[in-house]
Design a protein around this motif. Sequence first.
Motif, short mmCIF file in Angstrom:
data_model
loop_
_atom_site.label_atom_id
_atom_site.label_comp_id
_atom_site.label_asym_id
_atom_site.label_seq_id
_atom_site.Cartn_x
_atom_site.Cartn_y
_atom_site.Cartn_z
N PHE B 7 -11.37 53.55 47.94
CA PHE B 7 -12.40 54.63 47.40
C PHE B 7 -13.02 55.05 48.43
O PHE B 7 -13.53 54.27 49.40
CB PHE B 7 -13.24 53.87 46.52
N GLY B 40 -15.24 62.30 45.78
CA GLY B 40 -14.63 61.41 46.89
C GLY B 40 -13.16 61.51 46.38
O GLY B 40 -12.67 62.03 45.64
N LYS B 41 -12.62 60.54 47.21
CA LYS B 41 -11.13 60.12 47.01
C LYS B 41 -10.81 58.98 46.49
O LYS B 41 -11.52 57.88 46.81
CB LYS B 41 -10.45 60.49 48.21
N PHE B 42 -9.59 58.94 45.46
CA PHE B 42 -9.44 57.71 45.04
C PHE B 42 -7.89 57.54 45.40
O PHE B 42 -7.01 58.48 45.06
CB PHE B 42 -9.68 57.70 43.38
N ILE B 43 -7.42 56.50 46.16
CA ILE B 43 -6.03 56.66 46.69
C ILE B 43 -5.50 55.26 46.48
O ILE B 43 -6.04 54.15 46.56
CB ILE B 43 -6.17 56.82 48.24
N GLU B 44 -4.32 55.41 45.63
CA GLU B 44 -3.73 54.11 45.43
C GLU B 44 -2.19 53.84 46.34
O GLU B 44 -1.56 54.88 46.27
CB GLU B 44 -3.16 53.97 43.99
N PHE B 45 -1.79 52.74 46.75
CA PHE B 45 -0.51 52.53 47.45
C PHE B 45 -0.18 51.13 47.33
O PHE B 45 -0.72 50.35 46.86
CB PHE B 45 -0.33 53.25 48.75
N ASN B 46 1.03 50.73 47.63
CA ASN B 46 1.57 49.29 47.84
C ASN B 46 1.82 49.20 49.24
O ASN B 46 2.02 50.01 50.10
CB ASN B 46 2.86 49.50 46.93
N VAL B 47 1.48 47.80 49.59
CA VAL B 47 1.77 47.61 50.84
C VAL B 47 3.05 46.16 50.92
O VAL B 47 2.65 45.50 50.19
CB VAL B 47 0.64 46.81 51.65
N ASP B 48 4.09 46.69 51.44
CA ASP B 48 5.20 45.89 51.30
C ASP B 48 5.31 44.44 52.26
O ASP B 48 6.00 44.48 53.01
CB ASP B 48 6.32 46.52 51.30
N TYR B 62 -4.90 52.04 58.06
CA TYR B 62 -4.37 53.38 57.28
C TYR B 62 -5.64 54.26 57.00
O TYR B 62 -5.67 55.50 57.19
CB TYR B 62 -3.76 52.93 55.98
N LEU B 66 -5.84 57.49 59.07
CA LEU B 66 -5.69 58.72 58.23
C LEU B 66 -6.41 58.95 56.96
O LEU B 66 -6.66 60.37 56.96
CB LEU B 66 -4.23 58.48 57.81
N LEU B 67 -6.70 58.23 56.21
CA LEU B 67 -7.26 58.43 54.90
C LEU B 67 -8.72 59.01 54.91
O LEU B 67 -9.11 60.01 54.36
CB LEU B 67 -7.24 57.26 53.94
#
Lengths: 83, 83
Positions: B7, B40-48, B62, B66-67
Amino acid sequence: MFKVKVFIKRRPSILDPQGKAVEKGAELLGLTNIKNTRIGKFIEFNVDTNNRIDAEKEVNDYCKKLLANPIMEDFEFSLEEVK
Amino acid sequence: MFKVKVFIKRRPSILDPQGKAVEKGAELLGLTNIKNTRIGKFIEFNVDTNNRIDAEKEVNDYCKKLLANPIMEDFEFSLEEVK
């Protein structure tokens, strides 16, 4: 009064070029485990009423008519009463 | 693998002209109880990776690199392990 949080995401079937671009940047910085980045919106605001039903209706209208793009985005929201 | 939600919010002291603009739109549509909209921003991702410490470090990098914009935004994140 209610404090509202809205989460807006692109539908899973819709590509996210912005997410792809930042992820490429992450890779170049050596963050190679990051996968499948999707960028959405997180919106906060207050609704100035004491009736939860009215507040939910107003938030729903706000999301549908202004905040989210109904063609490619889904939204969720939560309301928390504050005094 | 971890599923991550980030978030990103502007700091409270930073004006949010985009929020102000949508809120003005809401007022014109008759949604007059909406106040103090902040976008604002809501960002989803996976960390492998299977190591939580490594995953948190990578997510933190990250976000910082970057974000989020460290000058005017704050971020929070949550990790959830998935098999």
